[in-house]
Design a protein around this motif. Structure first.
Motif, PDB file in Angstrom:
ATOM      1  N   ASN A  54     -17.056  12.464  -0.710  1.00  0.00           N
ATOM      2  CA  ASN A  54     -18.238  11.611  -0.924  1.00  0.00           C
ATOM      3  C   ASN A  54     -18.060  10.649  -2.096  1.00  0.00           C
ATOM      4  O   ASN A  54     -19.038  10.037  -2.541  1.00  0.00           O
ATOM      5  N   LEU A  55     -16.850  10.507  -2.596  1.00  0.00           N
ATOM      6  CA  LEU A  55     -16.568   9.510  -3.624  1.00  0.00           C
ATOM      7  C   LEU A  55     -16.264   8.164  -2.966  1.00  0.00           C
ATOM      8  O   LEU A  55     -15.937   8.096  -1.775  1.00  0.00           O
ATOM      9  N   ASP A  56     -16.362   7.106  -3.738  1.00  0.00           N
ATOM     10  CA  ASP A  56     -15.991   5.770  -3.263  1.00  0.00           C
ATOM     11  C   ASP A  56     -14.484   5.608  -3.485  1.00  0.00           C
ATOM     12  O   ASP A  56     -14.034   5.094  -4.507  1.00  0.00           O
ATOM     13  N   TYR A  57     -13.702   6.053  -2.518  1.00  0.00           N
ATOM     14  CA  TYR A  57     -12.259   6.147  -2.702  1.00  0.00           C
ATOM     15  C   TYR A  57     -11.518   5.003  -2.023  1.00  0.00           C
ATOM     16  O   TYR A  57     -11.976   4.418  -1.036  1.00  0.00           O
ATOM     17  N   THR A  58     -10.347   4.698  -2.565  1.00  0.00           N
ATOM     18  CA  THR A  58      -9.317   3.931  -1.874  1.00  0.00           C
ATOM     19  C   THR A  58      -8.028   4.719  -2.000  1.00  0.00           C
ATOM     20  O   THR A  58      -7.557   4.975  -3.113  1.00  0.00           O
ATOM     21  N   LEU A  59      -7.488   5.137  -0.876  1.00  0.00           N
ATOM     22  CA  LEU A  59      -6.256   5.926  -0.842  1.00  0.00           C
ATOM     23  C   LEU A  59      -5.098   4.994  -0.499  1.00  0.00           C
ATOM     24  O   LEU A  59      -5.169   4.238   0.478  1.00  0.00           O
ATOM     25  N   LEU A  60      -4.045   5.038  -1.299  1.00  0.00           N
ATOM     26  CA  LEU A  60      -2.873   4.199  -1.078  1.00  0.00           C
ATOM     27  C   LEU A  60      -1.714   5.065  -0.586  1.00  0.00           C
ATOM     28  O   LEU A  60      -1.224   5.923  -1.318  1.00  0.00           O
ATOM     29  N   ARG A  61      -1.290   4.837   0.648  1.00  0.00           N
ATOM     30  CA  ARG A  61      -0.159   5.577   1.218  1.00  0.00           C
ATOM     31  C   ARG A  61       1.095   4.719   1.017  1.00  0.00           C
ATOM     32  O   ARG A  61       1.364   3.798   1.782  1.00  0.00           O
ATOM     33  N   LEU A  62       1.840   5.050  -0.020  1.00  0.00           N
ATOM     34  CA  LEU A  62       2.950   4.211  -0.445  1.00  0.00           C
ATOM     35  C   LEU A  62       4.237   4.576   0.281  1.00  0.00           C
ATOM     36  O   LEU A  62       4.586   5.755   0.402  1.00  0.00           O
ATOM     37  N   THR A  63       4.958   3.557   0.728  1.00  0.00           N
ATOM     38  CA  THR A  63       6.287   3.763   1.280  1.00  0.00           C
ATOM     39  C   THR A  63       7.284   3.967   0.136  1.00  0.00           C
ATOM     40  O   THR A  63       6.886   4.169  -1.026  1.00  0.00           O
ATOM     41  N   TRP A  64       8.566   3.910   0.424  1.00  0.00           N
ATOM     42  CA  TRP A  64       9.597   4.205  -0.575  1.00  0.00           C
ATOM     43  C   TRP A  64       9.631   3.105  -1.633  1.00  0.00           C
ATOM     44  O   TRP A  64       9.645   1.912  -1.314  1.00  0.00           O
ATOM     45  N   LEU A  65       9.668   3.522  -2.890  1.00  0.00           N
ATOM     46  CA  LEU A  65       9.448   2.616  -4.018  1.00  0.00           C
ATOM     47  C   LEU A  65      10.740   2.210  -4.703  1.00  0.00           C
ATOM     48  O   LEU A  65      11.679   3.001  -4.827  1.00  0.00           O
ATOM     49  N   TYR A  66      10.759   0.955  -5.164  1.00  0.00           N
ATOM     50  CA  TYR A  66      11.852   0.475  -6.014  1.00  0.00           C
ATOM     51  C   TYR A  66      11.297  -0.583  -6.949  1.00  0.00           C
ATOM     52  O   TYR A  66      10.128  -0.977  -6.832  1.00  0.00           O
ATOM     53  N   ASN A  67      12.092  -1.014  -7.902  1.00  0.00           N
ATOM     54  CA  ASN A  67      11.668  -2.027  -8.878  1.00  0.00           C
ATOM     55  C   ASN A  67      12.380  -3.349  -8.623  1.00  0.00           C
ATOM     56  O   ASN A  67      13.588  -3.377  -8.382  1.00  0.00           O
ATOM     57  N   GLN A  68      11.626  -4.420  -8.687  1.00  0.00           N
ATOM     58  CA  GLN A  68      12.195  -5.767  -8.633  1.00  0.00           C
ATOM     59  C   GLN A  68      11.213  -6.718  -9.310  1.00  0.00           C
ATOM     60  O   GLN A  68      10.139  -7.011  -8.766  1.00  0.00           O
ATOM     61  N   ALA A  69      11.573  -7.155 -10.493  1.00  0.00           N
ATOM     62  CA  ALA A  69      10.684  -8.014 -11.272  1.00  0.00           C
ATOM     63  C   ALA A  69      10.309  -9.256 -10.467  1.00  0.00           C
ATOM     64  O   ALA A  69      11.169  -9.901  -9.859  1.00  0.00           O
ATOM     65  N   GLY A  70       9.033  -9.569 -10.464  1.00  0.00           N
ATOM     66  CA  GLY A  70       8.541 -10.764  -9.797  1.00  0.00           C
ATOM     67  C   GLY A  70       8.229 -10.599  -8.325  1.00  0.00           C
ATOM     68  O   GLY A  70       7.621 -11.489  -7.718  1.00  0.00           O
ATOM     69  N   ASN A  71       8.632  -9.486  -7.716  1.00  0.00           N
ATOM     70  CA  ASN A  71       8.367  -9.257  -6.295  1.00  0.00           C
ATOM     71  C   ASN A  71       7.064  -8.474  -6.149  1.00  0.00           C
ATOM     72  O   ASN A  71       7.049  -7.253  -6.280  1.00  0.00           O
ATOM     73  N   THR A  72       5.973  -9.183  -5.896  1.00  0.00           N
ATOM     74  CA  THR A  72       4.662  -8.552  -5.773  1.00  0.00           C
ATOM     75  C   THR A  72       4.115  -8.656  -4.346  1.00  0.00           C
ATOM     76  O   THR A  72       2.919  -8.594  -4.125  1.00  0.00           O
ATOM     77  N   LYS A  73       5.009  -8.803  -3.370  1.00  0.00           N
ATOM     78  CA  LYS A  73       4.589  -8.941  -1.974  1.00  0.00           C
ATOM     79  C   LYS A  73       4.272  -7.561  -1.387  1.00  0.00           C
ATOM     80  O   LYS A  73       5.079  -6.643  -1.470  1.00  0.00           O
ATOM     81  N   TYR A  74       3.098  -7.441  -0.801  1.00  0.00           N
ATOM     82  CA  TYR A  74       2.743  -6.191  -0.132  1.00  0.00           C
ATOM     83  C   TYR A  74       2.101  -6.477   1.216  1.00  0.00           C
ATOM     84  O   TYR A  74       1.542  -7.548   1.456  1.00  0.00           O
ATOM     85  N   LEU A  75       2.189  -5.482   2.097  1.00  0.00           N
ATOM     86  CA  LEU A  75       1.608  -5.528   3.436  1.00  0.00           C
ATOM     87  C   LEU A  75       0.763  -4.273   3.615  1.00  0.00           C
ATOM     88  O   LEU A  75       1.226  -3.167   3.325  1.00  0.00           O
ATOM     89  N   ILE A  76      -0.462  -4.451   4.087  1.00  0.00           N
ATOM     90  CA  ILE A  76      -1.396  -3.330   4.237  1.00  0.00           C
ATOM     91  C   ILE A  76      -1.604  -3.003   5.708  1.00  0.00           C
ATOM     92  O   ILE A  76      -1.786  -3.901   6.536  1.00  0.00           O
ATOM     93  N   THR A  77      -1.571  -1.711   6.039  1.00  0.00           N
ATOM     94  CA  THR A  77      -2.034  -1.231   7.335  1.00  0.00           C
ATOM     95  C   THR A  77      -3.185  -0.261   7.102  1.00  0.00           C
ATOM     96  O   THR A  77      -3.272   0.381   6.060  1.00  0.00           O
TER      97      THR A  77
END
Length: 214
Positions: free
Chosen positions: A140-163
């Motif tokens: 009953n909370l106002d939630y947003t759940l993020l199901r993250l795929t495999w993570l890596y670091n790359q400076a400046g790459n802020t592109k995401y796709l939501i399903t």
């Protein structure tokens, strides 16, 4: 706005802290085990550290005083998730963004889905992620759940796709920088667009058999 970051020593949590400090005027509560050793205050007028774990409900309630939004950097322990949810109810805090993993609904298709199952599908941690997500969705909370795929670091790459929940997952990888950007976008969103939502988070054009770094 006052934001509580649970698991503040994690990589995405640290990136989020920096973004909030640099791009907003929000105040931040940093909550982590051994937090005073692992974290450094940049702006003592806007940041405070709570040094404790997620299973101490009284400490959590104390950290939630006057908080508007909670970010949970990891949901890999269902007992901790239950304690956090109970503390939010006791503290009267409703808004939460929580990081989980892909595959909790068996929503990852094809060769990548089979690879992901082999890597994490039968692990105790995956079971905890599934249980944690279930508890949050029934809280009953106002939630947003993020199901993250495999993570890596790359400076400046802020592109995401939501399903959305109920859709097939897309994206074999995504940067932590992109996840941080998404969290910032959700925090600043003034509508109900992301409420009671479970979002799959990947990187566009990465529908591969496995992440590029494997």
């Amino acid at each position: 706005m006052k934001i509580l970051i649970l698991g503040a020593a994690g990589q995405i949590a640290r990136m989020l802290t920096n973004e909030l400090l640099n791009k907003t005027d929000h105040t931040i509560v940093l909550y982590a085990r051994n937090g005073h050793k692992r974290l450094t205050i940049i702006d003592d007028s806007r940041e405070v550290i709570f040094d404790c774990d997620f299973k101490d409900k009284n400490k959590l309630v104390d950290a939630m005083k006057d908080v508007d939004l909670v970010y949970i950097n990891d949901m890999g322990d269902e007992e901790s998730t239950k304690t956090i949810i109970d503390a939010m109810h006791d503290a009267g805090v409703r808004r939460v963004i929580a990081a989980s993993v892909l595959g909790i609904y068996d929503e990852v298709p094809g060769v990548f889905g089979e690879w992901n199952k082999r890597m994490i599908g039968g692990s105790p941690r995956m079971y905890s992620q599934i249980e944690s997500a279930r508890m949050l969705e029934n809280s009953n909370l106002d939630y947003t759940l993020l199901r993250l795929t495999w993570l890596y670091n790359q400076a400046g790459n802020t592109k995401y796709l939501i399903t959305q929940k109920g859709e097939l997952f897309k994206g074999a990888q995504v940067t932590r920088q992109a996840v941080t950007q998404l969290i910032m976008d959700i925090i600043e969103e003034k509508s109900a667009k992301y409420l009671q939502a479970s979002l799959g988070v990947g990187e566009p054009d990465t529908d591969w058999a496995k992440p590029s770094f494997y």
